[in-house]
Scaffold this active site. Structure first.
Site, short mmCIF file in Angstrom:
data_model
loop_
_atom_site.label_atom_id
_atom_site.label_comp_id
_atom_site.label_asym_id
_atom_site.label_seq_id
_atom_site.Cartn_x
_atom_site.Cartn_y
_atom_site.Cartn_z
N HIS A 1 56.31 21.21 34.28
CA HIS A 1 57.22 21.19 33.00
C HIS A 1 57.20 22.63 32.35
O HIS A 1 56.75 22.57 31.41
CB HIS A 1 56.80 20.16 32.21
CG HIS A 1 57.82 19.08 31.73
ND1 HIS A 1 58.20 18.31 32.74
CD2 HIS A 1 58.61 18.56 30.93
CE1 HIS A 1 59.28 17.52 32.13
NE2 HIS A 1 59.31 17.80 30.81
N ASP B 1 62.99 22.76 28.13
CA ASP B 1 64.02 21.63 28.30
C ASP B 1 64.63 21.88 29.57
O ASP B 1 64.50 22.94 30.32
CB ASP B 1 65.51 21.83 27.30
CG ASP B 1 66.21 20.76 27.22
OD1 ASP B 1 65.77 19.56 27.80
OD2 ASP B 1 66.71 20.68 26.50
N GLY B 2 65.23 20.96 30.29
CA GLY B 2 66.11 21.06 31.55
C GLY B 2 64.81 20.89 32.64
O GLY B 2 65.29 21.16 33.73
N ASN B 3 63.77 20.33 32.56
CA ASN B 3 62.83 20.38 33.61
C ASN B 3 63.18 19.30 34.74
O ASN B 3 63.11 19.72 35.95
CB ASN B 3 61.39 20.08 33.02
CG ASN B 3 60.81 21.13 32.34
OD1 ASN B 3 60.26 22.24 32.85
ND2 ASN B 3 60.91 21.10 30.97
N GLY B 4 63.82 18.07 34.22
CA GLY B 4 63.97 17.15 35.29
C GLY B 4 65.08 17.61 36.29
O GLY B 4 65.03 17.45 37.44
N ARG B 5 66.19 18.32 35.60
CA ARG B 5 67.22 18.86 36.40
C ARG B 5 66.80 19.90 37.40
O ARG B 5 67.27 19.78 38.56
CB ARG B 5 68.44 19.05 35.64
CG ARG B 5 69.30 17.98 35.19
CD ARG B 5 70.55 18.13 34.06
NE ARG B 5 69.77 18.64 32.90
CZ ARG B 5 70.48 19.29 31.93
NH1 ARG B 5 71.79 19.46 31.98
NH2 ARG B 5 69.74 19.71 30.86
N MET B 6 66.10 20.69 36.77
CA MET B 6 65.61 21.78 37.75
C MET B 6 64.78 21.27 38.82
O MET B 6 64.84 21.85 40.04
CB MET B 6 64.61 22.70 36.77
CG MET B 6 65.52 23.66 36.04
SD MET B 6 66.59 24.91 36.67
CE MET B 6 65.34 25.84 37.78
N SER B 7 63.77 20.39 38.57
CA SER B 7 63.01 19.60 39.61
C SER B 7 63.88 18.81 40.55
O SER B 7 63.70 19.01 41.99
CB SER B 7 62.21 18.69 38.96
OG SER B 7 61.18 19.38 37.95
N ARG B 8 64.90 18.34 40.26
CA ARG B 8 65.62 17.69 41.18
C ARG B 8 66.51 18.74 42.17
O ARG B 8 66.95 18.43 43.22
CB ARG B 8 66.85 16.51 40.58
CG ARG B 8 65.80 15.48 39.95
CD ARG B 8 66.68 14.38 39.54
NE ARG B 8 67.46 14.74 38.03
CZ ARG B 8 66.94 14.61 37.01
NH1 ARG B 8 65.87 14.14 36.66
NH2 ARG B 8 67.65 15.02 36.02
#
Length: 378
Positions: free
Chosen positions: A193, A197-204
């Site tokens: 993380h 912000d934006g960690n989920g979309r960056m990971s996907r």
């Protein structure tokens, strides 16, 4: 320290082999399919991935509206915030897709932050900087009670070293199947993380980037973002991440995460195959209808969009067929006069849906739902 990649169970190996066979079959079918079908399918799958990944973060835009936004339509009824998030995500995903054949490509902390700026630059602030590591703690709150931290990310001081370790791991080959490595990369990044912000979309997106770099199949045919965005799958996604613990504890077995991702790959491949097959049958039915009624063959493109997506806009039809504004307007006007299409709205915001004389057979094929199988229950 990163999570160790687990060994695959016999069932995992079987499912992974099935995914490989399905993706290889898709690759051959896409190459043999007329470009008009696959171009439209690529655009739909890209829009579906953007819509789904954003929806996980609370930005709700229907796939058909995302398609219109990606086509440059301005008169789409979505909030300004959702418009910005959609276009930012599309910009980043477009860049990711262009990296598939870069010869001197390598992962780096600079690349990660550049991608993050594409995604979050429009939200840049002192409190939540874009394109820079977070400067303080970050928490993932419980979906049922935002006052409870379901996960606390590693201390901000350790983020640069962890991200360097991740980049080094990504650049080193260890013989692990690419799809397994992509799933692990997703888990590594979302657990670190590194941004405010934006960690989920960056990971996907990192998972999608790795699939793009593999080069076997275009990433829009392999990305699991659309699968993750389905409500039931989203809850399971959150549960899988929650099962890792409330703090960063990388020295643990993450076999269940791999199984979850293999299921996602398998069912997404089923979904894409089903849509490709259905799209072909719809095109065939519409071509027969055009022949029997004397319609110009190019009109099939507009009718196909209506059958598969529920509507078509003049600009989309114009671009797809390389028509002038006047030609596209005339074709659609003739289809309305023939009661094959019905106009909705006025002037620039107008789109067209199925009229009373739209071929029912094509709609029946397009609207017949498919059944997905659980690869681990066979």
């Amino acid at each position: 320290m990163l999570y160790p990649t687990p060994s695959l169970s016999p069932d995992d190996g079987r499912v992974l082999s099935e995914v490989d066979r399905m993706r290889e079959a898709l690759r051959h079918q896409v190459r043999a399919t007329p470009s008009k079908w696959t171009t439209g399918l690529r655009k739909f799958l890209t829009a579906d991935a953007v819509a789904a990944s954003n929806s996980i973060e609370g930005f709700k835009v229907a796939t058909v509206d995302v398609e219109d936004l990606l086509e440059g339509e301005r008169d789409v009824e979505v909030s300004e915030e959702n418009r910005e998030e959609t276009l930012a995500y599309q910009q980043m995903m477009t860049y990711i897709q262009t990296l598939h054949d870069v010869e001197d490509f390598s992962y780096s902390k600079g690349l990660f932050n550049a991608l993050h700026w594409m995604l979050q630059g429009h939200r840049h602030s002192i409190r939540k900087p874009a394109g820079q590591w977070r400067r303080g703690p970050v928490y993932v709150t419980d979906a049922r009670d935002p006052s409870i931290a379901a996960y606390t990310a590693p201390d901000a001081k350790g983020v640069p070293a962890l991200m360097q370790e991740l980049a080094d791991w990504l650049n080193a080959e260890d013989g692990t199947h690419l799809l397994v490595r992509a799933a692990m990369a997703h888990l590594h990044l979302v657990s670190i993380h590194p941004w405010a912000d934006g960690n989920g979309r960056m990971s996907r997106s990192l998972q999608t980037l790795m699939i793009a770099r593999e080069g076997v199949l275009a990433p829009e045919f392999s990305s699991v973002e659309a699968w993750l965005g389905r409500p039931g799958n989203t809850w399971e996604y959150y549960r899988q991440l929650t099962d890792r613990g409330s703090e960063y504890l990388p020295d643990q077995d993450v076999s269940s995460w791999i199984r979850f991702n293999l299921t996602a790959y398998h069912q997404q491949a089923q979904t894409v195959q089903g849509r490709l097959d259905r799209s072909g049958r719809v095109w065939g039915a519409l071509s027969e209808f055009a022949d029997s009624t004397g319609l110009d063959e190019r009109a099939v493109t507009a009718l196909h969009d209506v059958a598969m997506a529920g509507r078509v806009r003049r600009s989309r039809y114009e671009h797809a067929e390389g028509l002038s504004l006047q030609q596209a307007q005339r074709d659609l006007r003739d289809l309305v006069t023939a009661q094959i299409l019905e106009p909705v709205g006025r002037t620039r915001a107008r789109y067209y849906t199925a009229g009373p004389r739209f071929p029912e057979q094509a709609l029946n094929v397009a609207h017949t739902p498919m059944t997905l199988t659980d690869p681990y229950s066979t």
